[in-house]
Design an enzyme around this catalytic site. Structure first.
Site, mmCIF file in Angstrom:
data_model
loop_
_atom_site.group_PDB
_atom_site.id
_atom_site.type_symbol
_atom_site.label_atom_id
_atom_site.label_comp_id
_atom_site.label_asym_id
_atom_site.label_seq_id
_atom_site.Cartn_x
_atom_site.Cartn_y
_atom_site.Cartn_z
ATOM 1 N NE ARG A 158 10.974 38.028 -23.885
ATOM 2 C CZ ARG A 158 12.098 38.017 -23.178
ATOM 3 N NH1 ARG A 158 13.238 38.375 -23.733
ATOM 4 N NH2 ARG A 158 12.098 37.645 -21.913
ATOM 5 C CE1 TYR A 159 6.350 37.328 -28.338
ATOM 6 C CE2 TYR A 159 6.794 37.284 -25.983
ATOM 7 C CZ TYR A 159 6.931 36.719 -27.241
ATOM 8 O OH TYR A 159 7.633 35.564 -27.383
ATOM 9 C CB CYS B 24 18.107 28.905 -13.342
ATOM 10 S SG CYS B 24 17.161 30.436 -13.359
ATOM 11 N NE ARG C 163 2.149 38.394 -24.843
ATOM 12 C CZ ARG C 163 2.387 37.589 -25.898
ATOM 13 N NH1 ARG C 163 2.994 36.453 -25.751
ATOM 14 N NH2 ARG C 163 1.971 37.927 -27.101
ATOM 15 C CG ASP D 94 12.535 32.314 -24.564
ATOM 16 O OD1 ASP D 94 12.214 33.439 -25.000
ATOM 17 O OD2 ASP D 94 11.967 31.729 -23.633
ATOM 18 C CE LYS E 291 8.507 31.165 -23.217
ATOM 19 N NZ LYS E 291 8.627 32.601 -22.906
ATOM 20 C CB CYS F 184 14.177 30.505 -6.459
ATOM 21 S SG CYS F 184 14.267 31.557 -7.905
ATOM 22 C CG ASP G 71 16.494 29.388 -22.515
ATOM 23 O OD1 ASP G 71 16.006 29.413 -23.654
ATOM 24 O OD2 ASP G 71 15.826 29.528 -21.469
ATOM 25 C CB CYS H 33 16.568 25.073 -11.381
ATOM 26 S SG CYS H 33 14.998 25.262 -10.489
ATOM 27 N NE ARG I 34 14.460 36.200 -16.175
ATOM 28 C CZ ARG I 34 13.152 35.918 -16.245
ATOM 29 N NH1 ARG I 34 12.560 35.312 -15.236
ATOM 30 N NH2 ARG I 34 12.451 36.254 -17.308
#
Ligand code: SF4
Length: 343
Positions: free
Chosen positions: A87-88, A107, A91, A306, A313, A100, A269, A104, A109
């Site tokens: 995205r950047y 989440c 990184r 985001d 972000k 996981c 999100d 959650c 994702r």
């Protein structure tokens, strides 16, 4: 006691009642509730318990609003090869697996993670590493998923060694919920797999409520901190879990006490079926303002959003400067306005 993974198991524990809407909700995302998190749930006030709310499915998950998205932060459009999100310029995210320790319910994702979620094959992982090797502008690799600490120590050690061998990768960051929700996984073997490293190794620790920081969780975090790894805290602002100033204050103080620097407070999100967790941005800003007056700088996270579509972000306030550049005012941490020269 093992991790609870089915509605039936949650029913037997008295955490849910049989309800066909819950069965529908549970189809949209895997269930996992570790014994450590189960032990922290207050059975006397289940409906309002901030731990249960995060991991026990809710009938509200079947309510999907038109603005909610399957890929709310646009991972797919920024993925040049499988497992990489770029995205950047400096990184990338590297997602070796989608498993996981807990699932959650909010989440971002949620449609990707789960025991049947895609993990990178050996060939796919090689291709992802080749992409990082071929892009010398990549300074930092963020291991996420899923939870990278769910990899067996040997595999995690091999992956870190492969990244460490790429000269332009200066920093590796591991994002994990494991030390908090499944602290027993922070074993000597795992810690040994984390070093030695040429690149700087950082951790992003996901924790949303001070009660998650049990003595065992604090022990696991202390183990990582004692090894010299910098620890950053990532929390999600969640209605009914932590959307009041006292709860956020306790969370940030508990993180700093555990040597975890609060880094981000994420605005939730636009994930499908998670409207019951969302808080108005205005409310989030007001909470951040209230925290400013209560907490030392080392306990202040950035409140971030985001941008949907994969645009990354941004901090979303609150702001402390007035709008008039000719007659600048600045608000202090207690809400009082003061004038300030424009330059
Ligand atoms: S641990 Fe992270 S990736 Fe896994 S379900 Fe929770 S928020 Fe999602």
């Amino acid at each position: 006691m093992t991790t609870l993974r089915t509605l039936k198991a949650l029913e037997q524990e008295g955490l849910v009642a049989a309800d066909p809407r819950l069965a529908e909700a549970a189809q949209s995302m895997a269930i996992a509730l570790t014994p450590e998190m189960l032990g922290l749930i207050d059975r006397g006030d289940l409906a309002h318990d901030p731990i249960a709310k995060q991991f026990v499915p809710s009938v509200h998950e079947i309510e999907v609003a038109p603005e909610e998205l399957a890929d709310p932060i646009g991972d797919e459009v920024r993925s040049p090869v499988k497992g990489i999100v770029h995205r950047y310029p400096d990184r990338v995210l590297l997602k070796p697996l989608h498993v996981c320790p807990v699932y959650c319910r909010f989440c971002f994702r949620r449609e990707k993670v789960g025991p049947g979620g895609e993990a990178l094959s050996a060939a796919e992982l090689s291709a992802a590493l080749a992409y990082i090797r071929d892009h010398d502008e990549i300074w930092e690799v963020i291991l996420t998923g899923g939870d990278p600490l769910m990899l067996a120590p040997r595999r995690l050690g091999e992956l870190l060694a492969a990244l460490d061998a790429i000269p332009h990768v200066a920093v590796i960051r591991i994002h994990s919920r494991v030390p908090v929700v499944d602290p027993g996984r922070i074993t000597d073997e795992l810690v040994a797999a984390l070093k030695p490293r040429r690149a700087g190794l950082w951790f992003g620790i996901h924790c949303n409520h001070a009660r998650e920081l049990s003595p065992e969780a604090r022990g696991a975090l202390a183990r990582l901190a004692d090894e010299g790894f910098p620890l950053l805290g990532q929390s999600v602002l969640l209605a009914g879990v932590n959307d009041d100033v006292d709860t956020l204050e306790q969370l940030m103080r508990a993180l700093v006490t555990a040597r975890v620097k609060p880094y981000y407070l994420h605005h939730p999100d636009l994930v499908r079926g998670t409207g019951h967790f969302r808080v108005a941005i205005e409310r989030g800003q007001a909470l951040m303002k209230a925290l400013r007056g209560r907490l030392s700088g080392i306990a202040q996270p950035s409140y971030v959003l985001d941008v949907p579509g994969g645009h990354g972000k941004v901090p979303i306030g609150p702001g402390y400067l007035g709008d008039d550049p000719q007659a600048l005012t600045v608000e202090d941490a207690f809400g009082e306005q003061h004038s300030y020269p424009p330059r």
